[in-house]
Enzyme design. Structure first.
Site, mmCIF file in Angstrom:
data_model
loop_
_atom_site.group_PDB
_atom_site.id
_atom_site.type_symbol
_atom_site.label_atom_id
_atom_site.label_comp_id
_atom_site.label_asym_id
_atom_site.label_seq_id
_atom_site.Cartn_x
_atom_site.Cartn_y
_atom_site.Cartn_z
ATOM 1 N N ASP A 77 1.940 6.801 -8.852
ATOM 2 C CA ASP A 77 1.866 5.434 -8.353
ATOM 3 C C ASP A 77 2.307 4.503 -9.485
ATOM 4 O O ASP A 77 2.413 4.915 -10.639
ATOM 5 C CB ASP A 77 0.462 5.101 -7.850
ATOM 6 C CG ASP A 77 0.487 3.926 -6.871
ATOM 7 O OD1 ASP A 77 1.511 3.228 -6.806
ATOM 8 O OD2 ASP A 77 -0.519 3.689 -6.187
HETATM 9 C C1 BGC Z 1 0.819 0.850 -4.743
HETATM 10 C C2 BGC Z 1 1.617 1.847 -3.934
HETATM 11 C C3 BGC Z 1 3.041 1.392 -3.811
HETATM 12 C C4 BGC Z 1 3.621 1.179 -5.191
HETATM 13 C C5 BGC Z 1 5.075 0.774 -5.195
HETATM 14 C C6 BGC Z 1 1.515 0.495 -6.045
HETATM 15 O O1 BGC Z 1 0.894 -0.574 -6.678
HETATM 16 O O2 BGC Z 1 -0.456 1.381 -5.007
HETATM 17 O O3 BGC Z 1 1.014 2.036 -2.688
HETATM 18 O O4 BGC Z 1 3.777 2.343 -3.084
HETATM 19 O O5 BGC Z 1 2.878 0.179 -5.845
HETATM 20 O O6 BGC Z 1 5.259 -0.483 -4.703
#
Ligand code: BGC
Length: 731
Positions: free
Chosen positions: A288
């Protein structure tokens, strides 16, 4: 003979020449495995490492600056978070990868297309309330098509974290509190995004997230650690991911959370033992945003290098934006801490997806003008259908809804009435408010020439300004009914949107109290991204309709539910607690030691609305459950049937929820567990049979803390509606 020799020489030389000109990895006629193998052996360590990194390609709406952005991107980078919907930009950066890197490896463009691209459909929590996974598949296919036309190859969706704490803002992004329901929607959305084949022109890769246990973030506070016992991990959280993997999900995203001491983004057990070895997932895992570097504040890595090492060795193949893999992986290989074979395996997984998507052979997307990319009528119709089926009629005293034809004057009040921003919900990054059909527009259209609508704002979503109350009361003075539309701003749910109270701000409650005093029938329309505390509001309302955050096409379905053209059919995918302090409250908790004691002394033992609750304008009369047998062997199947009659005065859709309860087992079981559901339409007076074929191994077994399944003989109950029938499983 001479001639034959000569011609075979010519043939041999031309094959060689061809081979020199076109390396195997560029040869479309070879298998993906062969092409990947060929490419990897041509790559330097640095080139390999760059494939394992994802950078962000900033939102760039200034066409003049695109060159600058493009220059900042290294042509060898594996993937970009592509924050634009402009296919021209995508092709420009992609051209850089193809033409300026030594090997011409295309980049993978990913982004969060969570509930639609431009054609924004209801938030996932709402979709789950439709109990219509086929519709979710269709909606995801629309999202995939629009994404592809915007330059994307990959979406960071679906989120299949079973979520039972409504304080956690991200409940909006998943499919609610039930494991089975999440599993069904997990597979359905993967099917929608990825289509029949990733190579299809409108398929994009899916990403199951956030692997795993993220929704147990302590106290609903986002990014906090989650204490997940092995039993809960296997029983509650693993199945939706396993279902998505079985459906072919190309990728997974590792969570931010620390799973009982071993962070999800460095957890060898979940990432490698389970995902790669047991489930044989051949795609890859992306971290993530920043979750590799997060190992440092989490106390699992002393520095960035150790963070990169631990994540990579645990089984995270791609580093999202941290840039730590770029910085340290090569060094770690040279120090012999990371074997080259592990790098090769990771690179192979990434390249394989690029080949599967056809990126090597067709790296560029078609550059259609914006007007030809989005909002096709048939796609908007899917968004409207999903909005319709996901709305849940929570309360309807004295058949307040639908409005009868005597209603000539309607007061339409509240901050949600003319809203076009918050109805989109969180993670609708490419949604455009001006494309949203507001509640106001929907009702105006539906009640044109039938009833007069008096609008008043009443108050804002929060704050203390009651100056609009007077106008609201004035608007409500001579009407037949008041429809009050209240709810949450979109930023109140979603990521980093935890709340200590799930009640609406007091100003909205005060507005409803004031409207109640008029004595007029009062209908509440709620738009929100999580269950709400309705303990004070519910008694004031004659009817309550939950519309969630319906996206661009919610206005008409809502208006037609109000007018009675549409019969509501949604059921809650998540329990509405009575008060915030009652959290966690969900239908399938384990059985208490003293069932009648130990509850909170100050509130009822019951939540406001259980999972599965949802009213209709018609009546569905349930016949008795009929079982094909009352005793079966473990290897036999049991057929259960129930006949349902639409005994009311309107066509409607009913979802039958089949639960199983196992009252005594070697590992205690939840009170009841959803095992199957089916939604069907019944005309007035129509009878339809709903059938559930119980497969003991699938439906009556349970996992232990290692994931091993146990099927134990004994008594079971099958439950539907208020009925409960017993059957016995024997060896
Ligand atoms: C979130 C994810 C997301 C990623 C990319 C993160 O902060 O937890 O769910 O896919 O950002 O945008």
């Amino acid at each position: 003979m001479k001639l034959l020799f000569l011609s075979s020489c010519v043939f041999w030389f031309s094959v060689q020449a061809f081979a020199q000109k076109i390396p195997d990895y560029k040869n479309k006629n070879l298998s993906i495995d062969k092409r990947v193998e060929d490419l990897i052996q041509r790559m330097t360590l640095e080139e390999k490492v760059l494939q394992l990194n994802q950078w962000a390609y900033g939102r760039n709406t200034n066409v003049n600056n695109i060159e600058e952005k493009k220059r900042a991107v290294r042509p060898e980078i594996g993937s970009l978070i592509f924050q634009s919907v402009n296919p021209v930009f995508r092709n420009q950066v992609q051209r850089k990868a193809i033409e300026e890197s030594r090997l011409g490896i295309p980049m993978l463009m990913g982004f969060d297309i969570i509930h639609g691209c431009r054609t924004v459909y209801p938030i996932p929590l709402a979709q789950a309330c439709s109990f219509n996974p086929d519709l979710a598949t269709q909606a995801c296919a629309v999202a995939a098509k629009e994404s592809k036309l915007s330059g994307l190859d990959w979406t960071f969706s679906p989120m299949v974290d079973v979520a039972r704490d409504a304080r956690w803002g991200r409940v909006a992004e998943g499919y609610g509190e039930d494991t089975y329901l999440n599993s069904v929607f997990s597979a359905a959305s993967v099917k929608g995004y990825q289509g029949k084949s990733l190579a299809d022109p409108y398929s994009i890769a899916a990403c199951l997230k956030h692997y795993i246990g993220y929704s147990l973030s302590e106290g609903g506070r986002d990014y906090h650690s989650s204490d997940v016992s092995p039993q809960t991990l296997w029983e509650t959280f693993m199945p939706p991911f396993e279902a998505g993997v079985k459906a072919g999900a190309a990728t997974l995203m590792s969570g931010f959370n620390d799973i009982s001491g071993i962070p999800a983004s460095a957890n060898y057990y979940t990432l490698t033992d389970v995902l790669k070895k047991q489930w044989k997932h051949t795609g890859f895992v992306v971290s993530d945003w920043g979750s590799v570097a997060n190992l440092i504040p989490q106390g699992f890595a002393a520095d960035k290098k150790e963070a990169a090492y631990k994540s990579f060795m645990a089984g995270v193949e791609m580093d999202m934006v941290d840039n730590l893999y770029t910085e340290y992986l090569a060094e770690l290989v040279n120090e012999k801490k990371i074997p080259m074979s592990k790098i090769d395996d990771a690179v192979k997984r990434v390249l394989q997806l690029k080949f599967q998507l056809g990126l090597f052979d067709k790296p560029y997307v078609v550059e259609l003008p914006e007007s030809e990319r989005y909002f096709k009528p048939e796609d908007v119709a899917i968004a409207a259908k999903m909005a319709e089926e996901s709305m849940v009629l929570l309360k309807n005293n004295n058949a307040t809804l639908p409005l009868n034809s005597n209603v000539k004057q309607i007061a339409l009040i509240g901050p949600m009435v003319k809203d076009s921003v918050n109805m989109l919900g969180s993670w609708a990054e490419h949604g455009i408010p001006s494309t949203v059909e507001t509640i106001y527009a929907g009702l105006q259209k539906e009640f044109k020439n039938k009833a007069n609508i008096n609008y008043a704002l009443g108050c804002d979503f929060d704050g203390n300004d009651e100056s609009g109350f007077e106008a609201a009361l004035e608007a409500a003075k001579n009407v037949d009914v008041i429809i009050a539309c209240i709810g949450e701003r979109k930023k109140w749910s979603g990521e980093n949107a935890s709340r200590s109270s799930i009640a609406l701000p007091a100003i909205q409650e005060r507005l409803i109290e004031a409207l109640k005093k008029t004595g007029k029938p009062l209908i509440l329309v709620l738009s929100n991204g999580r269950p709400l505390e309705l303990v004070r509001l519910e008694p004031l309302a004659d009817a309550i309709l939950e519309i969630w955050q319906p996206g661009i096409a919610g206005g008409t379905p809502l208006a037609q539910i109000i007018s009675g053209k549409i019969n509501p059919s949604g059921k809650l995918a998540i329990t509405f607690p009575l008060t915030t302090g009652q959290i966690p409250v969900y239908y399938n908790s384990r059985q208490p030691a003293r069932p009648t004691l130990g509850r909170y002394q100050d509130i009822s033992t019951q939540p406001k609305y259980w999972f599965g609750h949802g009213l209709s304008y018609t009546n569905f009369a349930y016949g008795d459950i009929k079982l094909s047998n009352t005793k079966i062997r473990k290897t036999e199947k049991l057929t259960a049937e129930i006949e349902i009659t639409n005994s009311g005065a309107m066509t409607g859709k009913e979802t039958v929820l089949w639960y199983v309860s196992d009252p005594s087992a070697s590992i205690t079981r939840p009170l009841k567990e959803l095992k199957y559901f089916e939604k069907k339409e019944l005309k007035i007076g129509e009878k339809r049979k709903f059938v559930f074929e119980i497969d003991p191994l699938r439906d009556l077994s349970f996992p232990d803390g290692t994931g091993k399944r146990h099927l134990e003989a004994g008594d079971f109950y099958l439950m539907v509606n208020n009925q409960k029938v017993k059957f016995e499983l024997v060896d």
